[in-house]
Design a protein around this motif. Structure first.
Motif, PDB file in Angstrom:
ATOM      1  N   LEU A 151      12.732 -32.353  47.212  1.00  0.00           N
ATOM      2  CA  LEU A 151      12.784 -32.913  46.022  1.00  0.00           C
ATOM      3  C   LEU A 151      12.831 -32.558  44.337  1.00  0.00           C
ATOM      4  N   GLY A 152      12.507 -30.959  44.464  1.00  0.00           N
ATOM      5  CA  GLY A 152      12.267 -30.430  43.084  1.00  0.00           C
ATOM      6  C   GLY A 152      13.098 -31.086  41.816  1.00  0.00           C
ATOM      7  N   ASP A 153      14.598 -31.339  42.802  1.00  0.00           N
ATOM      8  CA  ASP A 153      15.957 -31.490  41.357  1.00  0.00           C
ATOM      9  C   ASP A 153      15.668 -32.277  40.134  1.00  0.00           C
ATOM     10  N   ARG A 154      14.764 -33.808  41.237  1.00  0.00           N
ATOM     11  CA  ARG A 154      14.133 -35.249  40.235  1.00  0.00           C
ATOM     12  C   ARG A 154      12.924 -35.667  40.155  1.00  0.00           C
ATOM     13  N   ILE A 155      11.393 -34.122  40.268  1.00  0.00           N
ATOM     14  CA  ILE A 155      11.009 -34.952  40.005  1.00  0.00           C
ATOM     15  C   ILE A 155       9.327 -34.152  38.554  1.00  0.00           C
ATOM     16  N   PRO A 156       9.797 -34.926  37.023  1.00  0.00           N
ATOM     17  CA  PRO A 156       8.926 -34.177  36.599  1.00  0.00           C
ATOM     18  C   PRO A 156       8.235 -33.851  36.211  1.00  0.00           C
ATOM     19  N   TYR A 157       7.261 -34.388  37.344  1.00  0.00           N
ATOM     20  CA  TYR A 157       5.598 -34.165  36.924  1.00  0.00           C
ATOM     21  C   TYR A 157       4.841 -33.774  38.908  1.00  0.00           C
ATOM     22  N   TRP A 158       4.615 -32.705  39.702  1.00  0.00           N
ATOM     23  CA  TRP A 158       3.816 -32.859  39.865  1.00  0.00           C
ATOM     24  C   TRP A 158       1.870 -32.609  40.423  1.00  0.00           C
ATOM     25  N   LEU A 159       1.698 -33.169  41.101  1.00  0.00           N
ATOM     26  CA  LEU A 159       0.107 -32.617  40.756  1.00  0.00           C
ATOM     27  C   LEU A 159      -0.294 -32.292  42.777  1.00  0.00           C
ATOM     28  N   THR A 160      -0.845 -31.202  43.109  1.00  0.00           N
ATOM     29  CA  THR A 160      -0.930 -30.638  43.683  1.00  0.00           C
ATOM     30  C   THR A 160      -1.790 -31.334  45.075  1.00  0.00           C
ATOM     31  N   LEU A 161      -3.137 -32.423  44.396  1.00  0.00           N
ATOM     32  CA  LEU A 161      -4.455 -32.464  44.888  1.00  0.00           C
ATOM     33  C   LEU A 161      -5.061 -33.796  43.708  1.00  0.00           C
ATOM     34  N   ASN A 162      -4.998 -35.158  45.028  1.00  0.00           N
ATOM     35  CA  ASN A 162      -6.201 -36.050  43.822  1.00  0.00           C
ATOM     36  C   ASN A 162      -7.435 -35.740  44.653  1.00  0.00           C
ATOM     37  N   GLU A 163      -8.416 -35.606  44.018  1.00  0.00           N
ATOM     38  CA  GLU A 163      -9.228 -35.842  43.808  1.00  0.00           C
ATOM     39  C   GLU A 163     -10.219 -34.743  44.820  1.00  0.00           C
ATOM     40  N   PRO A 164     -10.134 -33.965  44.528  1.00  0.00           N
ATOM     41  CA  PRO A 164     -10.980 -32.571  45.958  1.00  0.00           C
ATOM     42  C   PRO A 164     -12.387 -32.961  45.649  1.00  0.00           C
ATOM     43  N   TYR A 165     -12.832 -33.873  44.627  1.00  0.00           N
ATOM     44  CA  TYR A 165     -14.516 -34.158  45.152  1.00  0.00           C
ATOM     45  C   TYR A 165     -14.829 -34.867  46.631  1.00  0.00           C
ATOM     46  N   CYS A 166     -13.639 -36.222  46.201  1.00  0.00           N
ATOM     47  CA  CYS A 166     -13.794 -37.130  47.292  1.00  0.00           C
ATOM     48  C   CYS A 166     -13.222 -36.439  49.029  1.00  0.00           C
ATOM     49  N   ALA A 167     -12.464 -35.814  48.895  1.00  0.00           N
ATOM     50  CA  ALA A 167     -11.825 -34.961  50.028  1.00  0.00           C
ATOM     51  C   ALA A 167     -12.955 -34.417  50.683  1.00  0.00           C
ATOM     52  N   ALA A 168     -13.396 -33.497  49.605  1.00  0.00           N
ATOM     53  CA  ALA A 168     -14.687 -32.670  50.183  1.00  0.00           C
ATOM     54  C   ALA A 168     -15.785 -33.853  50.516  1.00  0.00           C
ATOM     55  N   VAL A 169     -16.634 -34.040  49.513  1.00  0.00           N
ATOM     56  CA  VAL A 169     -17.720 -34.300  49.683  1.00  0.00           C
ATOM     57  C   VAL A 169     -18.211 -36.014  50.216  1.00  0.00           C
ATOM     58  N   VAL A 170     -17.184 -36.582  49.599  1.00  0.00           N
ATOM     59  CA  VAL A 170     -17.579 -38.676  50.974  1.00  0.00           C
ATOM     60  C   VAL A 170     -16.979 -38.037  52.438  1.00  0.00           C
ATOM     61  N   GLY A 171     -16.050 -36.815  52.180  1.00  0.00           N
ATOM     62  CA  GLY A 171     -14.817 -37.085  53.494  1.00  0.00           C
ATOM     63  C   GLY A 171     -16.304 -35.889  54.402  1.00  0.00           C
ATOM     64  N   ASN A 219     -11.600 -36.516  40.043  1.00  0.00           N
ATOM     65  CA  ASN A 219     -12.039 -37.545  39.194  1.00  0.00           C
ATOM     66  C   ASN A 219     -14.048 -37.184  38.815  1.00  0.00           C
ATOM     67  N   LEU A 220     -13.655 -37.414  37.700  1.00  0.00           N
ATOM     68  CA  LEU A 220     -14.949 -36.435  36.141  1.00  0.00           C
ATOM     69  C   LEU A 220     -15.780 -38.041  35.944  1.00  0.00           C
ATOM     70  N   THR A 221     -16.607 -37.934  36.434  1.00  0.00           N
ATOM     71  CA  THR A 221     -17.944 -37.989  35.762  1.00  0.00           C
ATOM     72  C   THR A 221     -18.275 -38.236  34.745  1.00  0.00           C
ATOM     73  N   SER A 222     -19.055 -38.831  33.964  1.00  0.00           N
ATOM     74  CA  SER A 222     -20.059 -38.655  32.492  1.00  0.00           C
ATOM     75  C   SER A 222     -21.142 -38.873  32.841  1.00  0.00           C
ATOM     76  N   VAL A 223     -21.833 -37.743  32.942  1.00  0.00           N
ATOM     77  CA  VAL A 223     -23.531 -37.601  33.361  1.00  0.00           C
ATOM     78  C   VAL A 223     -24.228 -37.502  32.254  1.00  0.00           C
ATOM     79  N   HIS A 224     -25.147 -38.281  32.031  1.00  0.00           N
ATOM     80  CA  HIS A 224     -26.052 -38.393  30.728  1.00  0.00           C
ATOM     81  C   HIS A 224     -27.625 -38.057  32.021  1.00  0.00           C
ATOM     82  N   PRO A 225     -28.833 -37.271  30.551  1.00  0.00           N
ATOM     83  CA  PRO A 225     -30.030 -37.872  31.506  1.00  0.00           C
ATOM     84  C   PRO A 225     -30.918 -39.002  31.899  1.00  0.00           C
TER      85      PRO A 225
END
Length: 452
Positions: A151-171, A219-225
């Motif tokens: 597909l490389g001749d037609r894809i302008p944007y590649w994302l390797t992973l979606n949300e490694p936090y969810c894949a690792a921590v939630v799973g 996926n990022l969160t805005s964390v406050h005390p």
């Protein structure tokens, strides 16, 4: 409220959530096939076996995207369609499907954005340890190279992973997602091997002469005390480590945060980090994707004062139990641009779960979703006005779909899917978003429809 010319308005989905056809044309099982068929794992026993039947209805779905007017469509490639066993023999029929999808998008004037991993690890690799096994990162690089070769001749944007936090921590820690484990040591190991897989994939794409831009989505969160109490300040910093810095620091600083070793010492000594790993993880990127859903206020946990935290419950929770805080998106965009990278940024996901239904007149009046997107688009614009190099915004999601552990019990789409008939109908938010795209910005009243 206008956005810059060329701003990329998109829509997003993921393979297991919409495709269905899980046993067709040589596709192998994924961890989500296994998990969703495990009694009690998913609400009401729902599975992605059929989902939105996008595998067969993709042409009609692309027509809907074209009618919406999006400039780009973010979709994921199913690893087990390409490598049914995760490695070894390639399944040409799987690549053929994404070939057709990419061509169909381009024929309609829509830019493809490919996510290589949106959580559907081949079950055969899980049987060999999954993300706890370092070899999985190497297999992912081979998979990335194979998809790029086709597909490389037609894809302008590649994302390797979606949300490694969810894949690792939630799973692997919370057990709420596939593979359903509850082991902190394994979860931290999975964090590293996911990030290593990203680095190996970036190298594979570069070696293959990638013409498109390469990035990753976190996926990022805005964390406050919750208060100025030192205990709450420390709890917020630990939560920020857990949800944000464990990913941002390796990606953009080539090291885990200074407080990571001490925090995770009870479960691991980070012996899974080999020489050269962090350099690979921090490989230069072209852009960075941010998924935003939550802003947290953290307070100390009396039951675990050294390692724990408690999230303050939101005053007005959504049906998935989180609060709506558009200002958190501004905070995250500014933080990433100021503290971590000058790279172009894109909001690759944000959205609101509702219990949508057609009214007596047939209209699906999801005004809460319109207000949600209006607020978050304004938050994105505020960040852009402040100098953040933001180039796109992708609502989650294009259509209602299989929402992981929630099954079909909640809906995020701007198009309503009647699952028994597989018909699609635009919600009020779809008409509104089409107007945003046409105007390249917002009208003053978020509930006033844009002119057709």
């Amino acid at each position: 409220m206008r956005f810059p010319d060329g701003f990329l308005w998109g829509a997003a989905t993921a393979a297991y959530q919409i495709e269905g056809a899980v046993a067709e044309d040589g596709r192998g099982p994924s961890i989500w096939d296994t998990f969703s068929h495990t009694p009690g794992a998913v609400r009401r026993g729902d599975t992605g076996d059929i989902a939105c039947d996008h595998y067969h209805r993709w042409r009609d779905d692309l027509d809907l995207l074209a009618g919406l007017g999006v400039g780009a469509y973010r979709f994921s490639v199913a690893w087990p369609r390409v490598f049914p066993s995760g490695a070894g023999a390639v399944n040409p029929a799987g690549l053929d499907f994404y070939d057709r999808l990419a061509d169909g998008l381009l024929e309609r004037g829509i830019t493809p954005m490919v996510t290589l991993y949106h959580w559907d690890l081949p079950q055969a690799l899980q049987d060999r340890g999954g993300w706890a096994n370092r070899d999985t990162a190497e297999h992912f690089a081979d998979y990335a190279a194979t998809v790029h070769e086709r597909l490389g001749d037609r894809i302008p944007y590649w994302l390797t992973l979606n949300e490694p936090y969810c894949a690792a921590v939630v799973g692997h820690l919370e057990g709420r997602h596939a593979p359903g484990l509850r082991d902190e040591r394994v979860a931290v190991t999975a964090v590293h091997h996911l990030l290593l897989a990203h680095g190996r994939a970036v190298a594979a794409l570069r070696a293959g002469g990638v013409r498109g831009q390469v990035g990753i989505t976190c996926n990022l969160t805005s964390v406050h005390p919750a208060t100025a109490d030192p205990a709450d300040l420390a709890a917020a910093r630990r939560l920020d480590l857990h949800e944000n810095r464990m990913y941002l620091d390796p990606l953009f600083r080539g090291a885990y945060p200074d407080d990571a070793a001490a925090h995770y010492a009870p479960v691991t000594d980070f012996g899974f980090v080999h020489d050269g790993d962090l350099e690979a993880i921090a490989a230069p990127l072209d852009f960075f994707g941010i998924n935003y859903y939550e802003r947290h206020h953290a307070r100390a946990d009396p039951a675990d004062p050294d390692r724990g935290w408690l999230r303050v419950p939101p005053e007005h929770p959504t049906v998935t139990g989180i609060g709506v805080h558009p200002e958190g998106l501004t905070e995250i965009l500014r933080r990433v641009a100021k503290e971590y990278t000058p790279l172009p940024l894109v909001v690759t996901e944000t959205g609101l779960a509702l219990h949508d239904y057609p009214g007596p007149d047939g209209e699906i009046a999801d005004d809460e979703r319109i207000a949600f997107f209006d607020g978050h688009i304004r938050a994105a614009h505020e960040a852009l006005d402040g100098g953040v190099p933001l180039f796109g915004f992708f609502p989650w999601s294009f259509v209602d779909n299989f929402e992981w552990a929630s099954g079909y019990g909640v809906r995020y789409g701007i198009y309503y899917v009647d699952y028994p008939t597989q018909s699609r109908r635009p919600k009020r938010s779809a008409h509104w978003y089409a107007g945003v795209i046409r105007d390249n910005g917002l009208v003053s009243d978020p509930l006033r429809p844009h002119p057709s």
